[in-house]
Enzyme design. Structure first.
Site, PDB file in Angstrom:
ATOM      1  N   GLU A  57       0.847  -1.185   0.000  1.00 29.72           N
ATOM      2  CA  GLU A  57       0.000   0.000   0.000  1.00 29.72           C
ATOM      3  C   GLU A  57       0.889   1.244   0.000  1.00 29.72           C
ATOM      4  OE1 GLU A  57      -3.490  -0.501   2.241  1.00 29.72           O
ATOM      5  OE2 GLU A  57      -4.362   1.319   1.441  1.00 29.72           O
TER       6      GLU A  57
ATOM      7  N   GLU B 147      -2.464   0.721  13.268  1.00 28.77           N
ATOM      8  CA  GLU B 147      -3.607   1.105  12.444  1.00 28.77           C
ATOM      9  C   GLU B 147      -4.915   0.879  13.192  1.00 28.77           C
ATOM     10  OE1 GLU B 147      -4.000  -1.282   8.913  1.00 28.77           O
ATOM     11  OE2 GLU B 147      -5.198   0.279   7.939  1.00 28.77           O
TER      12      GLU B 147
HETATM   13  C1  BGC Z   1      -5.227   2.774   4.628  1.00 30.08           C
HETATM   14  C2  BGC Z   1      -5.802   3.805   5.545  1.00 30.08           C
HETATM   15  C3  BGC Z   1      -6.661   4.640   4.655  1.00 30.08           C
HETATM   16  C4  BGC Z   1      -7.813   3.740   4.358  1.00 30.08           C
HETATM   17  C5  BGC Z   1      -8.996   4.334   3.704  1.00 30.08           C
HETATM   18  C6  BGC Z   1      -6.341   1.900   4.229  1.00 30.08           C
HETATM   19  O1  BGC Z   1      -5.989   0.831   3.462  1.00 30.08           O
HETATM   20  O2  BGC Z   1      -4.172   2.100   5.185  1.00 30.08           O
HETATM   21  O3  BGC Z   1      -4.966   4.389   6.411  1.00 30.08           O
HETATM   22  O4  BGC Z   1      -6.948   5.893   5.072  1.00 30.08           O
HETATM   23  O5  BGC Z   1      -7.374   2.610   3.649  1.00 30.08           O
HETATM   24  O6  BGC Z   1      -9.780   3.425   3.054  1.00 30.08           O
END
Ligand code: BGC
Length: 887
Positions: free
Chosen positions: A463, A738
């Site tokens: 990501e 997270e």
């Molecule tokens: C990210 C987040 C992001 C979110 C929103 C995730 O995969 O890691 O931090 O803001 O997606 O959908």
């Protein structure tokens, strides 16, 4: 007085500036009490040694307009500043600062982009290529500059030596809008006769694998390319330019495969010895083909590049239950390993990376499809030292396989090289509570791991994107801890450019790429268009960022206004809402307790208000009125739609009350009081565990503390029951997670697909630590005026907050002994501090100040009420009310 810290724009090293009129800032030290700058004299000396002086009247010392003739491309001048007080006293001249413009006009570029031929092809990860060109100089130059960039990632070598210490150059930008070039002063590295300029070239973000769900390749193009322009000046004033052109040679490098997610494989046996020095025979190399590059996209970087900023030693060598060898570096971060190894030719050392262990083994599931594996193939010659060049991993643990018997002990042979954008640290915080101190460290490391060229969501899995919502909530915290003005300013350029491509809609991440996740207007995420420039302006005092982003701000708010329509309630669109509220199930992070339309409408009101204020700062009176009124009407619609006459909200959640209070959506004092009391009740009923996601988390402690429930805020902040900030600390976290429970209480990894151990968003609470426990809050842009208002509590006996503001260091430190509070404050010249404690209110100018005042003793801070069920709590209240005692 002394004038120190002179800088142009945001770079202490003003080589290759991207502007003709760099603004100047300086700090003043050692000024007598009460002294104030009445004017400053700025001396600008040109290349011929002719000085010109200018007077800037008034007290301004931050981002002062360039007074001289604009710089031309490549032009170098030297600046000095002296300052004069209202009393006529003058400082000495500051140390000189050389400023030099880069290539400011697209026509300054004569170099052509070259692609290696043949280029790496086939499935990713691709090999990296080597490119080289011999350059003959008729004599040793007196000055030489190399302007360099790539479609891909490059590392340059000049005459056999690596050039500079920048990693992952030229960084990630929205390449089709802005491609950064780097400027190197190579005067001392060139001599008369043959010289060689060489470069390693890899896919990086340009052509490599980026994004989740399998990601994309060839995001910006399907060929990598190099653009180099070397300009030398000889003693007689004549010049010579050598650029990338058809004469360059190329060949596959020993990096046989490299990708940001995949990791890197290096076959040391394949290194052509001496390839970047003179005399090397490259006749068997391939050539290059000329490519196209729109030189109008080339820009000088606004923020610092990625560098290695730290080295971490091995803390422990672990043998896992399955017999594997894992190194623990004791700190989750981003970077890669440097290994020192001896072995036989063809031996392969393999390194796999992960943030956590699970069942004693490397926990790689959270990485999803990022292989994060590096391999080194030995030459067998003698001691070999290697570090990958074009990959980066988010990790704390590294599993080592194939370590040769003849190699030295692992712990002494391997170092963690920490990599991130090399921002200047500006903020510190500490207290008598070690757990809070560790939490603060974790926030800091979350920033360090994720500010890698752009503000990313996470550094480890497939990501690592510039998710707008994450930085939207974190920008104020980040801007206290580090000087983010150039870094975020650059990223905002890309945000605005891409937003314009999408008709005013802020992309969900910047730079944008098309993946499975639809690009749509999202509250809190899209609001980064207003929140981030506003945070930069507030913390750095830079009006220009507002001026530059103003269209982006208005077009976002206008778009939301359109989506909301006449009702001014933004509903009907898919929202992420209070993303990752702890009740959201592992497989549905958006399923929060707070209605998404409530969050969306609240953000609509906030962004309209910020845009109105920005318009005011910029003197756009009409627009200021328009957006301010819009914000008030949205707030009214919010009240109408989401509040009851008795102050309840449509969502009975911590986040709902936190946004209503902190975004100032409840105007009646009585409604505010009731909402705040009810928020405190919800928090208590939840046994002081956090109930907020991305949206509510930065607000909840302030919402309580600002409305008569400071102790409840502290009970929440210092709780370590899951979910809470200190739960993560109690589980051994060294970065922010997270999810509140990325690691479950039993030590297993949360089964959710999105389980990173390094996301900064929930760390936005550190801003509360700085402002409320530390007591340091800017109340005028750039910290020109600060409020020193610590609110000791939670049994803390001391805390301190220090910030290197644009004016210099502001420091607050307090300690409590019994009912006596001692407060020490340092204020730099140019800053006024409002001291605000319950029994102490005053205002001071620069200097060191000490106060004592009466304050509640640490022992008298109320302890957190014991956790109990709702029924137990109700019974306890009933007992208290009726005077009943337990039998
Ligand atoms: C990210 C987040 C992001 C979110 C929103 C995730 O995969 O890691 O931090 O803001 O997606 O959908």
């Amino acid at each position: 007085m002394n004038v120190t810290g002179l800088r142009a724009e945001y770079t202490p090293d003003a080589l290759g500036l991207g502007t003709t009129i760099p603004r100047l800032s300086w700090q003043i030290t050692d000024a007598p009490t009460g002294w104030a700058q009445a004017s400053a004299t700025i001396e600008i000396t040109d290349a011929t040694g002719t000085p010109a002086t200018f007077t800037a009247e008034g007290p301004d010392q931050v981002l002062v307009a360039w007074p001289g003739i604009p710089l031309a491309s490549r032009e170098r001048r030297t600046i000095r500043v002296r300052t004069t007080g209202a009393d006529g006293s003058a400082s000495d001249w500051s140390e000189p600062l050389a400023v030099e413009a880069g290539l400011l006009d697209s026509s300054d570029w004569t170099a052509r982009l070259v692609h290696p031929a043949p280029d790496a092809a086939g499935p990713t990860p691709h090999p990296a290529m080597l490119l080289r060109r011999e350059i003959t100089l008729r004599e040793t130059p007196v000055s030489a500059r190399l302007y360099l960039t790539a479609q891909g990632l490059f590392e340059a070598e000049l005459n056999g030596r690596r050039l500079g210490d920048v990693e992952l150059a030229p960084g990630w930008t929205s390449y089709h809008h802005r491609l950064q070039y780097l400027t190197f002063d190579v005067t001392d590295q060139l001599t008369a006769g043959p010289n060689v300029l060489g470069a390693w070239l890899a896919d990086g973000w340009y052509r490599g694998y980026v994004g989740f769900d399998g990601g994309v390749r060839n995001l910006y193009g399907d060929r990598t390319g190099l653009l180099a322009q070397l300009e030398v000046t000889y003693a007689d004033g004549s010049a010579q330019t050598v650029s990338t052109d058809e004469s360059w040679r190329s060949t596959p490098s020993p990096i046989t495969a490299t990708g940001l997610y995949e990791g890197e494989t290096y076959d040391a046996r394949a290194l052509p010895a001496g390839w970047s020095g003179p005399g090397f025979d490259d006749t068997r190399w391939g050539g290059v083909t000329l490519g196209e590059l729109d030189t109008a996209t080339l820009v000088a970087p606004l923020g610092p590049p990625v560098r290695c900023t730290d080295e971490l030693p091995v803390l422990e060598v672990i043998t896992t239950p399955s017999g594997r060898t894992i190194l623990d570096f004791g700190q989750n971060a981003s970077g890669r390993l440097r290994i020192r190894v001896t072995g036989r030719a063809g031996d392969v050392v393999t390194v796999r990376h992960a943030e956590v262990l699970e069942n004693g083994e490397l926990g790689v599931r959270p990485l999803r499809r990022a292989a994060a594996t590096d391999r080194y193939v030995l030459t067998g010659d003698s001691e070999e030292v290697w570090e990958p060049r074009f990959t980066i991993h988010g990790f704390r643990y590294a599993e080592i396989d194939g370590w040769p018997e003849e190699a030295g002990p692992l712990a002494e042979s391997i170092t963690y090289r920490v990599l991130h954008s090399d921002l200047e640290r500006t903020g510190w915080w500490s207290s008598s509570d070690e757990l809070l101190n560790r939490l603060h460290e974790n926030v800091l490391w979350g920033l360090r791991s994720n500010f890698v060229s752009i503000p990313t969501d996470c550094p480890q899995r497939d990501e690592r994107l510039g998710w707008t919502g994450d930085i939207g909530v974190f920008a104020p915290t980040a801007s206290y801890l580090y000087d983010t003005a150039g870094f975020l300013g650059g990223w905002l350029h890309d945000l605005a450019a891409e937003q314009a491509d999408f008709g005013g809609m802020t992309p969900i991440y910047v730079p944008y790429l098309t993946l499975g996740f639809p690009n749509m207007p999202l509250a809190a995420w899209g609001d980064a268009a207003t929140l981030v420039p506003w945070a930069v302006y507030q913390r750095c005092g830079d009006h220009e960022v507002l001026a530059r982003q103003f269209d982006s701000m208005t077009s976002w708010v206008d778009l939301v206004a359109q989506r909301a329509g006449e009702s001014l309630i933004w509903d009907g669109d898919v929202q992420l809402g209070d993303w990752l509220d702890p009740t959201a199930p592992p497989d549905n992070p958006a399923e929060a307790r707070t209605a998404p339309e409530l969050v969306a409408t609240a953000y609509f009101a906030l962004s309209a208000r910020i845009t109105g204020r920005a318009a005011e700062v910029l003197g756009r009176t009409e627009l200021a009125r328009h957006y301010t009124e819009l914000s008030e009407r949205v707030a009214e619609a919010f009240r109408h739609e989401f509040t009851t006459p008795h102050g309840r909200l449509a969502s009975d959640s911590q986040t709902a009350y936190a946004v209503a209070l902190e975004f100032d959506l409840l105007t009646e004092p009585e409604a505010r009081r009731r909402a705040a009391d009810h928020l405190a009740e919800i928090v208590v009923a939840n046994n002081h565990r956090v109930g907020t996601g991305f949206v509510g988390t930065p607000l909840i402690c302030d919402a309580l503390a600002n409305n008569g429930h400071l102790d409840t805020a502290y009970h929440l902040l210092t709780n370590d029951a899951c979910p809470s900030w200190l739960y993560t600390v109690s589980m051994g976290a060294t970065t922010m997670w997270e999810r509140w429970d990325s690691m479950l209480p039993d030590g297993s990894i949360n089964p959710g697909d999105m389980t990173s151990f390094n996301h900064y968003a929930l760390g936005a609470v550190a801003d509360f630590l700085h402002r409320v426990l530390g007591g340091l809050e800017p109340v005028a842009p750039g910290y020109r005026r600060v409020r020193i208002a610590p609110r000791p509590g939670a049994g803390l006996t001391c805390a301190s907050a220090t910030h290197r503001s644009p004016y210099g260091e502001v420091a607050v430190s307090w300690r409590r002994e019994g009912e006596q509070l001692t407060l020490d404050v340092t204020v730099p010249v140019g800053v006024t501090a409002v001291i605000d404690l319950p029994e102490l209110a005053t205002e001071v100018g620069h200097g060191q100040h000490s106060f004592t005042t009466h304050y509640r003793a640490p022992e008298a801070d109320p302890p957190r009420p014991p956790a109990m069920s709702l029924f137990e709590r109700a019974m306890a209240a009933a007992r208290e009310a009726t005077g009943a005692t337990l039998a």
